[in-house]
Design a protein around this motif. Structure first.
Motif, PDB file in Angstrom:
ATOM      1  N   UNK A 149      36.144  76.749  11.531  1.00 15.29           N
ATOM      2  CA  UNK A 149      37.651  76.952  12.040  1.00 15.29           C
ATOM      3  C   UNK A 149      37.613  77.492  13.474  1.00 15.29           C
ATOM      4  N   UNK A 150      36.864  78.484  13.981  1.00 16.61           N
ATOM      5  CA  UNK A 150      36.892  78.941  15.203  1.00 16.61           C
ATOM      6  C   UNK A 150      36.373  77.924  16.141  1.00 16.61           C
ATOM      7  N   UNK A 171      36.671  63.002  15.405  1.00 13.73           N
ATOM      8  CA  UNK A 171      35.932  63.217  14.022  1.00 13.73           C
ATOM      9  C   UNK A 171      35.698  64.431  13.786  1.00 13.73           C
ATOM     10  N   UNK A 172      35.104  65.601  14.636  1.00 12.48           N
ATOM     11  CA  UNK A 172      35.163  66.809  14.170  1.00 12.48           C
ATOM     12  C   UNK A 172      36.296  67.670  13.945  1.00 12.48           C
ATOM     13  N   UNK A 173      37.247  67.198  14.810  1.00 12.20           N
ATOM     14  CA  UNK A 173      38.648  67.903  14.740  1.00 12.20           C
ATOM     15  C   UNK A 173      39.114  67.530  13.423  1.00 12.20           C
ATOM     16  N   UNK A 174      38.752  66.357  13.047  1.00 11.76           N
ATOM     17  CA  UNK A 174      39.446  66.041  11.552  1.00 11.76           C
ATOM     18  C   UNK A 174      38.761  66.596  10.459  1.00 11.76           C
ATOM     19  N   UNK A 175      37.427  67.054  10.811  1.00 12.90           N
ATOM     20  CA  UNK A 175      36.597  67.515   9.711  1.00 12.90           C
ATOM     21  C   UNK A 175      36.066  68.932   9.696  1.00 12.90           C
ATOM     22  N   UNK A 188      40.694  72.786  19.865  1.00  9.57           N
ATOM     23  CA  UNK A 188      41.986  72.454  19.728  1.00  9.57           C
ATOM     24  C   UNK A 188      42.843  72.675  21.142  1.00  9.57           C
ATOM     25  N   UNK A 189      42.603  73.821  21.519  1.00 13.97           N
ATOM     26  CA  UNK A 189      43.314  74.293  22.695  1.00 13.97           C
ATOM     27  C   UNK A 189      43.084  73.725  24.016  1.00 13.97           C
ATOM     28  N   UNK A 190      41.800  73.332  23.951  1.00 16.82           N
ATOM     29  CA  UNK A 190      41.107  72.651  25.144  1.00 16.82           C
ATOM     30  C   UNK A 190      42.016  71.172  25.340  1.00 16.82           C
ATOM     31  N   UNK A 223      42.365  60.209  22.997  1.00 15.14           N
ATOM     32  CA  UNK A 223      41.619  59.378  22.263  1.00 15.14           C
ATOM     33  C   UNK A 223      41.293  60.388  20.930  1.00 15.14           C
ATOM     34  N   UNK A 224      40.729  61.515  21.303  1.00 16.37           N
ATOM     35  CA  UNK A 224      40.365  62.658  20.316  1.00 16.37           C
ATOM     36  C   UNK A 224      41.546  62.824  19.118  1.00 16.37           C
ATOM     37  N   UNK A 225      42.368  62.779  19.525  1.00 16.59           N
ATOM     38  CA  UNK A 225      43.889  63.214  18.833  1.00 16.59           C
ATOM     39  C   UNK A 225      44.032  62.175  18.092  1.00 16.59           C
ATOM     40  N   UNK A 226      43.912  60.903  18.614  1.00  9.87           N
ATOM     41  CA  UNK A 226      44.360  59.620  17.851  1.00  9.87           C
ATOM     42  C   UNK A 226      43.381  59.094  16.652  1.00  9.87           C
TER      43      UNK A 226
END
Length: 221
Positions: free
Chosen positions: A50-51, A36-40, A57-59, A104-107
């Motif tokens: 963004x930082x 959810x955090x990555x998507x928003x 995202x790299x991790x 799961x996070x990416x899905x």
């Protein structure tokens, strides 16, 4: 197949289900909010950071790109710290969870990004806060896709659990290696493969039905 081997197969199946259940539950508890955090959290989005988004995202990408069998070996010290040992069913759940959470996070991120942004803008126009938009718009709209993503994750975990068995994790993979391969019992190897196929089919079918039910209920509402 002798009663002894049948008992071993039943116990190995229960061990595999334990590994998959633990890693799926903990992986979802970690991966859902992360997704959810990555998507928003990209620039200009609801939780713009963004930082932090780029760092996470790299991790996530680094963990996802590491082959599971290498991941199991690489985090043995962490596994020992968490489980007290690096072998056995509960120890195998540690690398399975580490592999599951970013997947799961990416899905979840992908499912949320598919939500119509017009709904988000409409909620903003009505004065909804970012947390309200996430809880009452994004997650409900993306729920069928999230369920399908979690189903895919569970199916992948079943395969990963078999690989974990090859390095002391127990379960069906361990049984297939020790009895089917090392002791030259092809009937045991066949039984292990059949059980794995049945497990995958059961979870896939259940997930698809749940997702369809959620989708129909959402459309009616």
């Amino acid at each position: 197949m002798s009663p002894e081997l049948i008992n071993l197969l039943v116990q190995a199946t229960l061990d595999t289900l334990t590994m998959v259940a633990l890693s799926a539950i903990i992986g979802t508890l970690l991966g859902l909010p992360l997704g959810v955090f990555l998507a928003t959290s990209q620039r200009g989005e609801l939780l713009a950071a963004p930082a932090l988004n780029a760092a996470l995202g790299v991790i996530v990408n680094a963990t996802r790109s590491t082959p599971f069998i290498i991941l199991v070996v690489a985090i043995i010290p962490f596994t020992r710290l968490v489980a007290g040992t690096s072998i056995g069913t509960y120890a195998a759940s540690v690398p399975l969870t580490v592999a599951a959470a970013p997947y799961i996070a990416r899905l979840v991120e992908s499912a949320i990004r598919e939500v119509d942004q017009g709904l988000v803008e409409a909620a903003r126009a009505f004065g909804a806060s970012p947390s309200q938009i996430i809880r009452k718009v994004l997650i409900p709209e993306a729920l069928p896709a999230i369920v399908m993503g979690l189903t895919l994750a569970v199916v992948s975990l079943i395969g990963y659990s078999a690989m974990a068995g090859a390095v002391g994790g127990g379960g069906l993979g361990d049984l297939g290696i020790r009895y089917g391969y090392q002791r030259f019992r092809p009937e045991m190897m066949l039984a292990v493969v059949v059980v794995l196929i049945v497990l995958v089919q059961v979870f896939q079918t259940a997930g698809e039905r749940l997702a369809r039910g959620l989708n129909r209920r959402h459309r009616r509402s």
